[in-house]
Design a protein around this motif. Structure first.
Motif, short mmCIF file in Angstrom:
data_model
loop_
_atom_site.label_atom_id
_atom_site.label_comp_id
_atom_site.label_asym_id
_atom_site.label_seq_id
_atom_site.Cartn_x
_atom_site.Cartn_y
_atom_site.Cartn_z
N ALA A 106 -3.13 7.48 -3.56
CA ALA A 106 -3.52 7.47 -2.14
C ALA A 106 -5.02 7.68 -1.99
O ALA A 106 -5.65 7.13 -1.08
N ASP A 107 -5.61 8.47 -2.90
CA ASP A 107 -7.06 8.70 -2.84
C ASP A 107 -7.85 7.42 -3.08
O ASP A 107 -9.03 7.33 -2.70
N ARG A 108 -7.23 6.43 -3.71
CA ARG A 108 -7.93 5.17 -4.01
C ARG A 108 -7.76 4.13 -2.90
O ARG A 108 -8.31 3.03 -3.00
N LEU A 109 -7.01 4.48 -1.86
CA LEU A 109 -6.84 3.55 -0.74
C LEU A 109 -8.13 3.47 0.06
O LEU A 109 -8.97 4.38 0.02
N PRO A 110 -8.33 2.39 0.85
CA PRO A 110 -9.48 2.34 1.75
C PRO A 110 -9.46 3.53 2.72
O PRO A 110 -8.38 4.05 3.06
N ALA A 111 -10.63 3.94 3.17
CA ALA A 111 -10.71 5.11 4.04
C ALA A 111 -9.87 4.95 5.30
O ALA A 111 -9.26 5.91 5.78
N SER A 112 -9.80 3.73 5.83
CA SER A 112 -9.02 3.50 7.05
C SER A 112 -7.54 3.76 6.83
O SER A 112 -6.84 4.25 7.72
N ALA A 113 -7.04 3.45 5.63
CA ALA A 113 -5.63 3.68 5.33
C ALA A 113 -5.36 5.14 5.02
O ALA A 113 -4.32 5.70 5.39
N GLN A 114 -6.31 5.82 4.36
CA GLN A 114 -6.12 7.22 4.03
C GLN A 114 -5.98 8.08 5.27
O GLN A 114 -5.30 9.11 5.27
N GLY A 115 -6.61 7.67 6.36
CA GLY A 115 -6.57 8.46 7.58
C GLY A 115 -5.19 8.57 8.19
O GLY A 115 -4.90 9.51 8.93
N ASP A 116 -4.32 7.62 7.92
CA ASP A 116 -2.95 7.64 8.47
C ASP A 116 -2.01 8.15 7.39
O ASP A 116 -1.23 7.41 6.80
N ARG A 117 -2.07 9.46 7.14
CA ARG A 117 -1.35 10.03 5.99
C ARG A 117 0.15 9.89 6.12
O ARG A 117 0.85 9.70 5.12
N LEU A 118 0.70 9.98 7.33
CA LEU A 118 2.14 9.89 7.49
C LEU A 118 2.65 8.48 7.21
O LEU A 118 3.72 8.30 6.65
N ARG A 119 1.86 7.49 7.60
CA ARG A 119 2.25 6.10 7.30
C ARG A 119 2.19 5.85 5.80
O ARG A 119 3.05 5.16 5.23
N GLY A 154 11.87 -2.80 -4.44
CA GLY A 154 11.21 -3.03 -5.72
C GLY A 154 9.71 -3.15 -5.68
O GLY A 154 9.10 -3.49 -6.70
N ARG A 155 9.08 -2.84 -4.55
CA ARG A 155 7.62 -2.95 -4.48
C ARG A 155 6.96 -1.58 -4.61
O ARG A 155 7.61 -0.54 -4.51
N LEU A 156 5.66 -1.57 -4.81
CA LEU A 156 4.87 -0.34 -4.84
C LEU A 156 4.46 0.03 -3.42
O LEU A 156 4.41 -0.82 -2.53
N PHE A 157 4.13 1.29 -3.22
CA PHE A 157 3.81 1.71 -1.85
C PHE A 157 2.56 1.02 -1.32
O PHE A 157 2.43 0.78 -0.11
N GLU A 158 1.63 0.68 -2.20
CA GLU A 158 0.42 -0.03 -1.74
C GLU A 158 0.78 -1.38 -1.13
O GLU A 158 0.05 -1.88 -0.27
N GLU A 159 1.88 -1.98 -1.60
CA GLU A 159 2.32 -3.26 -1.03
C GLU A 159 3.06 -3.06 0.29
O GLU A 159 2.97 -3.89 1.19
N TYR A 160 3.81 -1.97 0.40
CA TYR A 160 4.56 -1.71 1.64
C TYR A 160 3.64 -1.30 2.79
O TYR A 160 3.91 -1.60 3.95
N LEU A 161 2.56 -0.59 2.47
CA LEU A 161 1.74 0.04 3.51
C LEU A 161 1.29 -0.91 4.61
O LEU A 161 1.49 -0.62 5.80
N PRO A 162 0.70 -2.07 4.30
CA PRO A 162 0.24 -2.94 5.41
C PRO A 162 1.39 -3.60 6.17
O PRO A 162 1.16 -4.18 7.24
N LEU A 163 2.61 -3.51 5.66
CA LEU A 163 3.75 -4.16 6.30
C LEU A 163 4.51 -3.24 7.25
O LEU A 163 5.41 -3.68 7.95
N LEU A 164 4.14 -1.95 7.27
CA LEU A 164 4.86 -0.99 8.10
C LEU A 164 4.29 -0.96 9.51
O LEU A 164 3.07 -1.10 9.70
N PRO A 165 5.11 -0.71 10.51
CA PRO A 165 4.60 -0.58 11.88
C PRO A 165 3.85 0.72 12.03
O PRO A 165 4.08 1.69 11.29
N PRO A 166 2.91 0.82 12.99
CA PRO A 166 2.21 2.09 13.21
C PRO A 166 3.19 3.16 13.70
O PRO A 166 4.16 2.86 14.38
#
Length: 412
Positions: A106-119, A154-166
């Motif tokens: 999670a620390d390697r995610l873009p800063a914009s994604a890190q800010g939404d920790r619950l997502r 079967g995917r990694l969380f980095e792949e799921y993250l942009p597909l989830l609703p806010p």
């Protein structure tokens, strides 16, 4: 590892009051530990990791959560309301966050994604829970999985993250998952044991080795855990970069010798009337590529690998008539100097003895400075090094290792 942690935990158990923190519900430790025992007994490859978690009763966490230091925060009310089989599943869920190194990923995610920790947490739960459910584990109602959001398993969380609703949900498994300290983690400032990053990394590897052994003997390790164990024990390496580095280093090494030439007079010549001084030159070496064309090698794979090797040579500046290609099984089938891979004939199909090809490459009138061997590794090798640099490029699954003095690049 397991015994030491268990002892420390037993020592700290006396400091936990019968009543819960702040006068709340008392934590039913017997039930909680019974659930952990069940999880460890059913999945013995996770036992060391499960027993390395320190228990911290907390009124702030709604269920269970973990921090970066392998401390597990537990709600007494949640333990009371949850059956032991489901508690066992939650134990495995929480330790999976730590084993899969979710907080550092999670620390390697873009800063914009890190800010939404619950997502981020929900995406991580999707990565974990599909494997746990496929493994037959019981999990509490309300858990999330990829199907909750119409996504495939079967995917990694980095792949799921942009597909989830806010604002997908408010599940919070702590900094051991999304990397950001949760408010209730302040409860863990007391005597609860902490695992250092070095200990955690050793524990991950120990767990991955246990999974490998379980897979060999039982063959029922879930696909997600198999993928994780493979990544821990055999980290993915960009073999093209490794190959390029090896070839560049070898070419520089082989071309390090200098010689004098009169083709380009020295710049000092003008200072001496009637005297022509030679200049020093550092020529590019010749390269020989020995291709294993025995029956165990696939032509399409060989052609693809050869294209990569010749591409690297072009980048280094070695091309054209400076590259000789030898197709070899138990004997040398073809020898050619090529300017493109389309000109190469991969004849062969018999047994394998690439020493023949290496000897012929070195015996030519223009001795190569570098010999690159493309093979699945099932061949005898020369017994000692020569004056030319030798690089083995190994293809296929689990190829045997060449002698230690041969520089080796594994494709994967």
């Amino acid at each position: 590892m397991t015994g030491r942690r268990s002892g420390r935990e037993r020592t700290s158990a006396t400091s936990e009051a019968a009543a819960g923190p702040d006068g709340g519900t008392a934590l039913d430790r017997v039930k909680l530990l019974a659930a952990r025992y069940r999880a460890a007994a059913d999945r013995p490859y996770l036992a060391s990791a499960l027993y390395s978690l320190s228990i911290v009763p907390s009124t702030g966490v709604s269920t269970m959560g973990v921090d970066r230091h392998w401390r597990c925060y537990v709600s007494a009310a949640f333990v009371d309301a949850t059956p032991v089989p489901e508690l066992a599943g939650v134990w495995i869920h929480e330790v999976a966050h730590l084993l899969r190194d979710h907080h550092r990923r999670a620390d390697r995610l873009p800063a914009s994604a890190q800010g939404d920790r619950l997502r981020v947490n929900i995406a991580q739960d999707c990565e974990i829970n599909d494997d746990l459910l496929a493994d037959g584990l019981a999990l509490p109602e309300g858990r999330v999985e990829p199907g909750t959001f119409g996504q495939p398993a079967g995917r990694l969380f980095e792949e799921y993250l942009p597909l989830l609703p806010p604002q997908a949900t408010d599940v919070d498994c702590g900094s051991g998952a999304h990397g950001r300290p949760a408010p209730w983690e302040a409860d863990g400032a007391g005597p609860a044991a902490r695992l250092s990053p070095v200990e955690a990394e050793a524990l991950r590897r120990h767990t991955a080795e246990g999974m490998r052994a379980h897979q060999r003997t039982r063959g029922d390790l879930p696909a997600g855990w198999r993928r994780w164990a493979d990544q821990v024990l055999e980290p993915t390496v960009d073999w093209r970069r490794v190959l390029a580095g090896a070839v560049r280093e070898a070419v520089a090494w082989a071309g390090g010798a200098v010689d004098y030439t009169y083709r380009r007079p020295s710049r000092r010549t003008s200072a001496l009337n009637g005297v022509v001084l030679p200049s020093l030159r550092r020529p590019l070496p010749r390269v020989a590529i020995v291709i294993d064309t025995s029956a165990s090698m696939g032509e399409d794979d060989l052609a693809a690998v050869l294209a990569e090797v010749t591409g690297v040579l072009r980048e280094v500046g070695v091309r054209g008539n400076r590259v000789a290609v030898l197709a070899c099984d138990a004997d040398v089938q073809t020898v050619s100097r090529v300017t493109s891979t389309e000109q190469i004939s991969l004849a062969g199909g018999g047994g394998t003895d690439l020493r023949v090809g290496i000897r012929e490459a070195l015996a030519g009138p223009e001795r190569p400075g570098v010999v690159i061997v493309l093979t699945d590794g099932f061949t005898p090798w020369p017994e000692e090094p020569s004056s030319s640099r030798l690089i083995a490029v190994l293809v296929g699954t689990d190829p045997p290792a060449p002698p230690s003095w041969i520089e080796t690049v594994r494709l994967g």
